[in-house]
Motif scaffolding. Structure first.
Motif, PDB file in Angstrom:
ATOM      1  N   ASN A  75       3.850 -16.197   9.120  1.00 21.92           N
ATOM      2  CA  ASN A  75       4.863 -15.233   9.575  1.00 21.92           C
ATOM      3  C   ASN A  75       4.343 -13.793   9.482  1.00 21.92           C
ATOM      4  O   ASN A  75       5.061 -12.878   9.100  1.00 21.92           O
ATOM      5  N   LYS A  77       3.508 -10.880  11.417  1.00 27.34           N
ATOM      6  CA  LYS A  77       3.762 -10.319  12.742  1.00 27.34           C
ATOM      7  C   LYS A  77       2.574  -9.519  13.269  1.00 27.34           C
ATOM      8  O   LYS A  77       2.190  -9.678  14.440  1.00 27.34           O
ATOM      9  N   PHE A 104       7.457 -12.801  18.414  1.00 31.65           N
ATOM     10  CA  PHE A 104       7.266 -11.934  17.252  1.00 31.65           C
ATOM     11  C   PHE A 104       7.485 -10.460  17.601  1.00 31.65           C
ATOM     12  O   PHE A 104       7.846  -9.675  16.732  1.00 31.65           O
ATOM     13  N   GLU A 105       7.278 -10.114  18.865  1.00 34.73           N
ATOM     14  CA  GLU A 105       7.584  -8.740  19.284  1.00 34.73           C
ATOM     15  C   GLU A 105       9.089  -8.524  19.290  1.00 34.73           C
ATOM     16  O   GLU A 105       9.580  -7.445  18.983  1.00 34.73           O
ATOM     17  N   ASN A 106       9.836  -9.602  19.650  1.00 33.27           N
ATOM     18  CA  ASN A 106      11.305  -9.588  19.623  1.00 33.27           C
ATOM     19  C   ASN A 106      11.865  -8.390  20.394  1.00 33.27           C
ATOM     20  O   ASN A 106      12.728  -7.658  19.906  1.00 33.27           O
TER      21      ASN A 106
END
Length: 399
Positions: A75, A77, A104-106
């Motif tokens: 996890n 990022k 992960f950029e979300n």
């Protein structure tokens, strides 16, 4: 001791090995290796004069995948964006880097990238498609992904559009590839149950296509919808019959009579053994009779029948208590009206407030099906006081 560059044959990690030893352990994945083989792997992949040439921009693409996947597991990022970003630069049509970078950029455009990921996966051949779906399933499982969130809360995951996800899984089913259907069926686990898993199952069941039998047989438990906690006898019966209809549709696709019988037995036994408190004795009797038609040796446990009788008692007590509270409220209003239309209006004004409060408290208690013994005794005292006050009201009127 002479250290030589090598590449792990398991994870692709770049390592250094002691060529004086026959074997060693990869520092990245922990896999044991033969020294000669990992050195040969490095020489092969870095043989600029040969046909194999895996180095792009000075970085091994397989090593980038290894580092990126480790970053996902951890996890991390920053590393996910770093390594998958480099992979995207080399191959813009790579589904894996497209999906994980966007996840992960979300960002606000996640849905667009998910649709791109969907298109890229659907274009893969069967083997690579299965591998891609398995990687998605493992990732979702590890992070406990779900579309179900508590009321008033927002999902912490970037993928929030269940319809988009639903359509993606449906397209995978439409390819009618058994191997793909198996893994795509697992992807339905992450849907919200009522509007996702159950709806999807019934949609697939409605096709009556035997291609989907492996999925339908494995996921038949989604048909097991227990009646509502507050459903009456008829409501429970209606829901049971609705599920029976769906089981019959499933059984129409089966050849084995034993499988057909077991589908019904699994449902009936699940209801009686796991959810007896949701039924009335009449419902339990119906289920018992249905089971005995399929298995004459079966009998309902005393615990299940006791739970159903307790449910009936609570429902009857609730109805009686609600009725008594309503009657007391009506009598209170009549008493107050009578007092206001006599010479005792002052008494009426004073008694109005405590009567309303006591009746309201009584109604609250009567609606609590799970009240403790002490609380129920308190309700009894409150109702007794209400009756005493009403008696006083009528005594004043009659004087």
């Amino acid at each position: 001791m002479a250290l030589k560059p090598a590449i792990c044959t398991q994870c692709g990690g770049q390592i250094e090995v002691d060529d004086s030893k026959e074997a060693g352990i990869c520092q990245f994945c922990g896999t044991a290796f033969i020294t000669e083989k990992v050195i040969h792997q490095f020489v092969t992949q870095n043989n600029f004069a040969g046909a194999t040439f895996n180095i792009q921009g000075g970085v091994d693409i397989e090593n980038l995948y290894t580092l990126a996947r480790r970053a996902v597991e951890a996890n991390n990022k920053d590393d996910v964006l770093k390594y998958y970003g480099q992979i995207r630069e080399r191959d813009p049509n790579d589904w894996e880097s497209t999906f994980f970078y966007a996840w992960f950029e979300n960002g606000e455009n996640f849905e667009k990238y998910f649709q791109t990921t969907e298109d890229l996966i659907l274009k893969l051949d069967s083997g690579k498609k299965f591998e891609a779906l398995n990687r998605l399933y493992t990732f979702f499982k590890n992070i406990k992904f779900t579309f179900e969130v508590a009321y008033g809360e927002t999902s912490p995951f970037p993928l929030k559009n269940q319809d988009l996800y639903y359509d993606f899984v449906k397209k995978l089913f439409e390819e009618k590839n058994t191997e793909i259907i198996n893994i795509a069926g697992n992807l339905t686990y992450f849907m919200e149950f009522w509007k996702g898993q159950k709806k999807f199952y019934l949609d697939i069941l409605s096709t009556q296509d035997k291609t989907y039998l492996p999925y339908l047989k494995e996921f038949h438990w989604v048909l097991h919808v227990a009646p509502s906690l507050y459903a009456d006898e008829q409501g429970c019966t209606d829901i049971i019959k609705e599920v029976e209809t769906n089981i019959e549709r499933l059984n129409a696709l089966l050849d084995s009579e034993d499988d057909k019988k077991n589908n019904y037995l699994a449902y009936y036994k699940w209801l009686i053994e796991k959810k007896p408190e949701r039924f009335l004795p009449a419902n339990i009797k119906y289920l018992e009779n249905r089971i005995k038609e399929l298995d004459s040796t079966y009998s309902v446990s005393s615990e299940a029948m006791r739970a159903a009788k307790q449910n009936l008692s609570e429902k009857q007590g609730e109805s009686s208590s609600n009725a008594s509270a309503i009657i007391l409220i009506i009598l209170s209003i009549i008493a107050e009206v009578a007092l206001f239309y006599t010479s005792h209006t002052g008494w009426g004004a004073l008694l109005l407030i405590p009567l309303l409060i006591l009746n309201f408290m009584s109604k609250l208690c009567s609606g609590d099906r799970f009240a403790s013994g002490g609380k129920k005794f308190g309700c009894f005292i409150i109702k007794t006081l209400i009756l005493a006050i009403l008696f006083l009201c009528f005594k004043i009127i009659s004087d």
